[in-house]
Scaffold this active site. Structure first.
Site, PDB file in Angstrom:
ATOM      1  N   ASP A 129       0.798  -1.231   0.000  1.00 33.80           N
ATOM      2  CA  ASP A 129       0.000   0.000   0.000  1.00 33.80           C
ATOM      3  C   ASP A 129       0.832   1.282   0.000  1.00 33.80           C
ATOM      4  O   ASP A 129       0.322   2.355  -0.298  1.00 33.80           O
ATOM      5  CB  ASP A 129      -0.952   0.022   1.204  1.00 33.80           C
ATOM      6  CG  ASP A 129      -0.229  -0.013   2.546  1.00 33.80           C
ATOM      7  OD1 ASP A 129       1.016  -0.034   2.557  1.00 33.80           O
ATOM      8  OD2 ASP A 129      -0.908  -0.017   3.593  1.00 33.80           O
ATOM      9  N   HIS A 130       2.126   1.214   0.332  1.00 32.81           N
ATOM     10  CA  HIS A 130       2.924   2.422   0.545  1.00 32.81           C
ATOM     11  C   HIS A 130       3.687   2.911  -0.688  1.00 32.81           C
ATOM     12  O   HIS A 130       4.136   4.058  -0.710  1.00 32.81           O
ATOM     13  CB  HIS A 130       3.936   2.187   1.672  1.00 32.81           C
ATOM     14  CG  HIS A 130       3.431   2.553   3.039  1.00 32.81           C
ATOM     15  ND1 HIS A 130       2.294   2.025   3.567  1.00 32.81           N
ATOM     16  CD2 HIS A 130       3.923   3.403   3.977  1.00 32.81           C
ATOM     17  CE1 HIS A 130       2.099   2.515   4.787  1.00 32.81           C
ATOM     18  NE2 HIS A 130       3.076   3.375   5.046  1.00 32.81           N
ATOM     19  N   ASP A 194       3.282  -0.696  11.395  1.00 34.38           N
ATOM     20  CA  ASP A 194       2.806   0.625  10.991  1.00 34.38           C
ATOM     21  C   ASP A 194       2.151   1.241  12.213  1.00 34.38           C
ATOM     22  O   ASP A 194       1.437   0.554  12.960  1.00 34.38           O
ATOM     23  CB  ASP A 194       1.803   0.519   9.844  1.00 34.38           C
ATOM     24  CG  ASP A 194       1.465   1.888   9.276  1.00 34.38           C
ATOM     25  OD1 ASP A 194       2.056   2.267   8.243  1.00 34.38           O
ATOM     26  OD2 ASP A 194       0.617   2.576   9.868  1.00 34.38           O
ATOM     27  N   ARG A 476      -2.305  12.615  10.087  1.00 32.76           N
ATOM     28  CA  ARG A 476      -1.018  13.220  10.455  1.00 32.76           C
ATOM     29  C   ARG A 476      -0.753  14.389   9.521  1.00 32.76           C
ATOM     30  O   ARG A 476      -1.015  14.296   8.326  1.00 32.76           O
ATOM     31  CB  ARG A 476       0.068  12.139  10.331  1.00 32.76           C
ATOM     32  CG  ARG A 476       1.353  12.414  11.032  1.00 32.76           C
ATOM     33  CD  ARG A 476       2.195  11.140  11.105  1.00 32.76           C
ATOM     34  NE  ARG A 476       1.762  10.277  12.196  1.00 32.76           N
ATOM     35  CZ  ARG A 476       2.095   9.003  12.330  1.00 32.76           C
ATOM     36  NH1 ARG A 476       2.841   8.425  11.395  1.00 32.76           N
ATOM     37  NH2 ARG A 476       1.676   8.298  13.356  1.00 32.76           N
ATOM     38  N   SER A 671       5.461   7.872  12.854  1.00 34.17           N
ATOM     39  CA  SER A 671       5.471   6.560  12.222  1.00 34.17           C
ATOM     40  C   SER A 671       6.266   5.542  13.027  1.00 34.17           C
ATOM     41  O   SER A 671       7.174   5.877  13.789  1.00 34.17           O
ATOM     42  CB  SER A 671       6.066   6.693  10.812  1.00 34.17           C
ATOM     43  OG  SER A 671       6.383   5.429  10.288  1.00 34.17           O
ATOM     44  N   ARG A 673       8.317   3.527  11.670  1.00 36.40           N
ATOM     45  CA  ARG A 673       9.431   3.107  10.812  1.00 36.40           C
ATOM     46  C   ARG A 673      10.725   2.906  11.590  1.00 36.40           C
ATOM     47  O   ARG A 673      11.268   3.812  12.212  1.00 36.40           O
ATOM     48  CB  ARG A 673       9.620   4.085   9.664  1.00 36.40           C
ATOM     49  CG  ARG A 673      10.071   5.467  10.042  1.00 36.40           C
ATOM     50  CD  ARG A 673       9.954   6.441   8.892  1.00 36.40           C
ATOM     51  NE  ARG A 673       8.563   6.699   8.561  1.00 36.40           N
ATOM     52  CZ  ARG A 673       8.128   7.811   7.967  1.00 36.40           C
ATOM     53  NH1 ARG A 673       8.961   8.748   7.619  1.00 36.40           N
ATOM     54  NH2 ARG A 673       6.849   7.984   7.702  1.00 36.40           N
TER      55      ARG A 673
END
Length: 782
Positions: A129-130, A194, A476, A671, A673
């Site tokens: 999806d990213h 995520d 965000r 995030s 990440r």
């Protein structure tokens, strides 16, 4: 037989790896029927086990439990002996499943490959999806993404097949919408790579965002550690109505708690007002709970969840949940660490921003506030969708607003984009006419992907540096997040308010009181939005986008080319030397807000998420240097020259010089990440010393063998100078609860010693000594 097999298929999808549903082929019916013995519902949901663990813990603690405590403690590795103290002890847990989006899955799967394990121990999925950039519209953008990212998609597909991980292909939708439609259910514990994984709390699940190394632990079958969360109770009374939407609940809560007010806590919604919110509305609220730093958020099981489960083909799960309904709500008399009360009858539509998601304004006030602060009033673009607000109900309410304008010959004054959350949502809103209405009013339907919400947006209507305003239904709105333009003022609100503001073209428009003027001169006021919670017909699943892993993938190969600039196999980080860390340079002293977007930017950098050395070229390029208030301009204390942060870090590493980063409050918010932790470790960092950390980032740093430390006295931040040398003392006796110290040597020859705090437990200290959590896992296998 077809109905029977369809039920099995849906249960398999929700409880195990699953296979696509509704349009069931003959071959798939056979597969579903064969799979019955492997995915028997009671063995996967196992409410009996959850109930047993909860009973053990409740008896030990001798008190009523909150809902989040029931689900979390119900997944304890050792409920009989686990030390449980909210906000203090670390829990050892066994989550039920793992979900990974494609940008973080690359590093997670590379780490899993490095672990040497043959197959994941729990059901796991990868969601593409990213990596899809929004340019012209859904079909063309998707085709372009498949071509550009072919190498990465092939890697994730083949790695998934080899190691037993389900693979949702590009175009399937956003990870959190797919989870809600297929995998979340009341009482499940799911971790996802995520930060908006808490979306699943809308179905009564405990869904927690983590870094890839945490996902590897769970996929390896190792107990996963989580600091025992505090519990913030949000009591809802009254009823949502008119222009007020579920999004306004979390926008208001964000304004109350701020971006760090939920850190270390689960937000648990309860009270009579809950029943006025749809299941997908509850998911919206839980999703954006990530913006207050919460570990996750959750709602109690109710009839709205049951209806959603039934409508998404999981009626048998709903029946089981009904049977165990007392387990899936808080105990009467349970206590919360903090209580917030919201009367939904009094709640007004909100819009938050710019530049931070906790700057809350009633929609009725934002125009005046914008004028006072010099924020651009003209709305350049309105964007609806994202993992936060792309449900059938969201799209229906937005379409009801758009149709009122269309009926009077009006279109959006601003540009307008629509991002469906999943292929199922896209197909269903197309079938039911919502897409046509949104398109006719001026909207462009983008791919079923994250798109502009994460900076995957090839925006061309303004130049970088041009001051402008956009309004979104995203979660965000950090500086430059959506379009890489630091001058873009981004505001987050509900899809229906976005639609109204896009039609009016100005931030000063209040749809509750203000009038629009039609082309014929007629003045009219928009009626409050309406929209069905769920489609009257069944959902249309759209195209089949799921790849089920084979039963045995050991013979399959996963190839990573040494010449690739997208993927890179990982080399182990070096172990701790056994000594204190001496004379570390201060790479950068960061001033103000420093999110994971500042530390490891997304947007165009997403393409390097599987290549640690290449992605490290974006390390801290968005952080503000306290020395000169500049971005990506720091002094190299070996040469005396100024350069970019990654360039100076690489020069230090090449010359054997280790370094630290000094930061402000809530460092690493945003995030999940883990690249924001991997990059500093890769480029020679040894410690990150700040006033306070965001939860996920602090854990990610520990996982990669770095020292996340906090000033015992936050004002000690001011004592650090850019040209200082720091020595971190006390590592030979490193122990839980025992502070370390930093001897700070100033360039004028003076020295001072600062106390540094940490939250390491014994297991995490072993990660540090081994060089990383992955290194420690390998040591334990020998």
């Amino acid at each position: 037989m077809a109905t029977y097999c369809l039920t099995v298929a849906r249960l398999q999808l929700a409880l195990g790896h699953g296979a696509r549903r509704l349009h069931v082929s003959a071959a798939y019916r056979a597969k579903a029927q064969v799979s019955m013995s492997r995915f028997e519902p009671t063995s996967f949901i196992n409410y009996e086990k959850l109930q047993s663990n909860v009973d053990i813990v409740r008896k030990r603690l001798n008190r009523p439990l909150t809902l989040s405590e029931k689900i979390v403690y119900g997944h304890l590795d050792d409920p009989h002996n686990q030390d449980i103290d909210r906000g203090r002890t670390y829990l050892r847990l066994h989550p039920d499943r793992v979900a990974m989006q494609d940008a973080t899955a690359q590093m997670a799967m590379l780490q899993f490959i490095s672990s040497g394990l043959p197959r994941v121990a729990v059901p796991s999925t990868i969601h593409c999806d990213h990596l899809i950039e929004a340019q012209t519209g859904g079909p063309k953008d998707l085709a372009r993404a498949k071509e550009i990212n072919e190498e990465v998609y092939n890697f994730l597909s083949s790695a998934g097949a080899k190691y037993g991980v389900g693979f949702w292909k590009p175009g399937s939708g956003i990870i959190h919408q797919i989870i809600l439609e297929n995998y979340a259910y009341p009482g499940v514990m799911l971790i996802g790579t995520d930060s908006h994984t808490p979306n699943g709390g809308g179905l009564g699940a405990i869904c927690i965002g983590v870094g890839g190394a945490d996902a590897v632990d769970v996929m390896a079958g190792i107990p996963w550690e989580l600091k025992c969360p505090k519990v913030i109770g949000v009591k809802l009374t009254g009823t949502l109505s008119g222009w007020t939407s579920p999004k306004d609940v979390i926008l208001k809560v964000a304004g109350i708690l701020t971006v760090k007010g939920g850190t270390g806590a689960i937000v648990e919604y309860h009270g009579p007002g809950v029943d006025s919110i749809s299941c997908t509305g509850m998911a919206t609220i839980c999703n954006m709970g990530a913006e207050i730093g919460a570990t996750t958020s959750v709602f109690p099981y109710n009839h709205r969840m049951r209806t959603y489960l039934e409508k998404t083909g999981r009626g048998q799960i709903a029946a089981l949940a009904d049977k165990y309904s007392d387990l899936l709500v808080p105990d009467e008399g349970c206590e919360y660490d903090q209580i917030i009360e919201l009367n939904l009858d009094e709640l007004k539509p909100h819009i938050n921003g710019p530049f931070t998601p906790d700057l809350a304004h009633p929609v009725s006030d934002v125009g005046a506030v914008a004028e006072k602060n010099g924020w651009p009033l003209e709305v350049k673009v309105g964007l609806i969708g994202s993992c936060t607000n792309s449900s059938y109900e969201d799209m229906g309410r937005a379409a009801s607003v758009a149709k009122q304008a269309l009926d009077r010959g009006m279109k959006c004054k601003a540009q307008f984009t629509v991002t469906p959350g999943s292929e199922q949502i896209r197909a269903t809103i197309e079938r039911d006419g919502y897409s046509k209405i949104l398109g006719d009013v001026g909207g462009v339907v983008l791919a079923n992907a994250c798109g502009p919400c994460i900076g995957q947006w090839d925006r061309r209507d303004v130049k970088k540096g041009d001051k402008n305003t956009i309004v979104t239904s995203f979660n965000r709105n950090f500086t430059a997040r959506n379009d890489a333009n630091p001058a873009t003022h981004a505001f987050v609100t509900s899809p229906e308010i976005v639609t109204a503001l896009a039609i009016a073209g100005t931030l000063s428009f209040n749809p509750e009181t203000d009038y629009l003027t039609a082309p014929n001169g007629e003045k009219f006021k928009l009626e409050p939005p309406t929209g069905d919670e769920l489609p009257a017909k069944d959902f249309d699943p759209g195209q089949d986008t799921y790849q089920h892993p084979p039963a045995d993938g050991q013979v399959l190969k996963v190839n990573v080319s040494p010449e690739s600039n997208r993927l890179q196999l990982l080399e182990p980080f070096d172990k701790w030397s056994g000594s204190d860390l001496e004379d570390l340079n201060v790479l950068i002293k960061v001033k103000g807000k420093c999110t994971t977007d500042h530390i490891s930017a997304a947007g165009p950098w997403l393409k390097f998420r599987g290549h640690l050395d290449n992605i490290s070229n974006n390390m801290l390029i968005g952080a503000v240097n306290s020395e000169n208030d500049a971005i990506n301009k720091i002094k190299n204390h070996l040469t005396g020259e100024y350069g970019g942060v990654p360039d100076v870090a690489r020069h230090y590493k090449a010359n054997g010089v280790h370094w630290v980063v000094v930061g402000d409050d809530n460092y690493g918010e945003g995030s999940s990440r883990e690249h924001a932790a991997l990059e500093p470790r890769h480029l020679g960092g040894r410690a990150i010393i700040v006033k306070s950390f965001a939860r996920i980032h602090e854990t990610n740093l520990k996982k990669q063998g770095l020292l996340p430390l906090t000033f015992s006295n936050p004002s000690d931040y001011d004592k650090i100078r850019p040209d200082d040398k720091l020595s971190i003392k006390g590592l030979k006796t490193f122990a839980p609860g025992k502070p370390l110290s930093a001897v700070v040597k100033h360039s004028d020859g003076s020295e001072e010693t600062l106390e540094l705090l940490h939250s390491f437990n014994e297991t995490q200290i072993e990660w540090f000594k081994a060089g990383s959590a992955l290194n420690r896992m390998k040591e334990l296998q020998q």
